[in-house]
Design a protein around this motif. Structure first.
Motif, PDB file in Angstrom:
ATOM      1  N   ALA A 111       0.764  -1.345  -0.058  1.00  0.00           N
ATOM      2  CA  ALA A 111      -0.057  -0.037   0.116  1.00  0.00           C
ATOM      3  C   ALA A 111       0.876   1.162  -0.170  1.00  0.00           C
ATOM      4  N   GLY A 112       1.958   1.159   0.842  1.00  0.00           N
ATOM      5  CA  GLY A 112       2.873   2.479   0.804  1.00  0.00           C
ATOM      6  C   GLY A 112       3.596   2.627  -0.330  1.00  0.00           C
ATOM      7  N   TYR A 113       3.875   1.639  -1.143  1.00  0.00           N
ATOM      8  CA  TYR A 113       4.694   1.594  -2.485  1.00  0.00           C
ATOM      9  C   TYR A 113       3.705   2.226  -3.391  1.00  0.00           C
ATOM     10  N   ILE A 114       2.506   1.794  -3.547  1.00  0.00           N
ATOM     11  CA  ILE A 114       1.237   2.212  -4.265  1.00  0.00           C
ATOM     12  C   ILE A 114       1.162   3.729  -4.149  1.00  0.00           C
ATOM     13  N   ASP A 115       0.798   3.988  -3.029  1.00  0.00           N
ATOM     14  CA  ASP A 115       0.824   5.433  -2.498  1.00  0.00           C
ATOM     15  C   ASP A 115       1.789   6.430  -3.074  1.00  0.00           C
ATOM     16  N   ASN A 116       3.106   6.071  -2.750  1.00  0.00           N
ATOM     17  CA  ASN A 116       4.304   7.087  -3.155  1.00  0.00           C
ATOM     18  C   ASN A 116       3.946   7.055  -4.908  1.00  0.00           C
TER      19      ASN A 116
END
Length: 288
Positions: A111-116
């Protein structure tokens, strides 16, 4: 990174306990057959029954105050068995919580990767929109032909508006994310036919007597909260969600929802620790 996290590396635990009773409708029978333990709370009688410790606890109570050597040895043996079973119950709880903790961490990383990626994309669109607006404004001051000037202004507004619209895209980039061993699905379906949970934990979750009000189970209450807060009171939306499947294509919002639901389930399971602590305290008080 996504190839590494796409498939789960969280190993399902090995459970140690098998509950004696797992069906809520057997509560009345289990309480009636253990009326000798009426100084225990209803919850603790049911827990002893589920752990298969009712006979040991009855015998310990009968031996209370007996200082005979044989009685003392027997009490040590009974206490040893009770403590061993309680330790295994705690091990089952910790094992399930550990799997959920691992899965939540995996979801958060993706999720953090996609948010970035989505944030970087939106930032570029915002910068592009600002730059385009500036160019259109400068062009407007340099072009003297009104028709051309108007055309440039309109074109700049349309393209800038289009870039702004793309920043409002609620889905953004999506990713494949798999979880064939899906504990959330068992909670949603309110059954453990694939035996993903420890039988003891499932008994504690599905027996309504272990909830605060005693009217509905912890499982039912958890699913109700998910329907209300994760799916806007639309159960059918939850039925169609990728969250309760073996996995599939996730948006960032779906990933964040899955992470939140895993953490909520983990909190409910860890609350069983308190029930075990209450049993230990009541048993010690009764046997003093």
């Amino acid at each position: 990174m996504l190839l590494t996290l796409k498939d789960s590396y969280c190993i399902p635990p090995t459970y140690f306990l098998k509950a004696e009773q797992t069906l809520p409708h057997q509560v009345i029978d289990s309480l009636a057959s253990n009326d000798e333990l009426n100084d225990f709370s209803k919850q603790n009688v049911l827990m002893l029954y589920a752990l298969g410790l009712t006979e040991e606890m009855k015998e310990l109570r009968q031996l209370k105050g007996d200082t005979n050597v044989n009685a003392s040895i027997r009490k040590l043996m009974l206490n040893d068995k009770i403590n061993r079973v309680l330790l295994l119950a705690l091990s089952d709880i910790n094992a399930t919580a550990a799997e959920l903790d691992c899965e939540a961490e995996r979801v958060d990383q993706v999720a953090g990767y996609i948010d970035n990626i989505n944030d970087t994309r939106n930032n570029k669109l915002v910068v592009g929109s600002i730059a385009l607006g500036a160019v259109a404004a400068i062009a407007g001051t340099l072009i003297t032909n009104n028709n051309v000037n108007n055309a440039v202004g309109i074109a700049g507004g349309v393209i800038g508006g289009g870039l702004g619209f793309f920043t409002l895209n609620p889905k953004g980039k999506k990713v494949e994310f798999n979880h064939p061993h899906n504990l959330l699905r068992n909670v949603w379906r309110q059954n453990d036919n694939d035996e993903s949970f420890s039988p003891f934990i499932w008994y504690m979750l599905s027996e309504k007597e272990f909830s605060n009000d005693g009217n509905s189970s912890l499982l039912h209450n958890l699913k109700t909260r998910w329907i209300d807060y994760q799916f806007d009171s639309n159960e059918n939306q939850g039925n169609q969600s990728v969250i309760f499947s073996d996995g599939g294509i996730y948006s960032a919002d779906d990933l964040h929802s899955r992470a939140a639901m895993i953490n909520q389930l983990q909190a409910v399971i860890r609350s069983i620790n308190q029930s075990i602590n209450n049993l230990i305290l009541e048993a010690n008080k009764t046997l003093e």
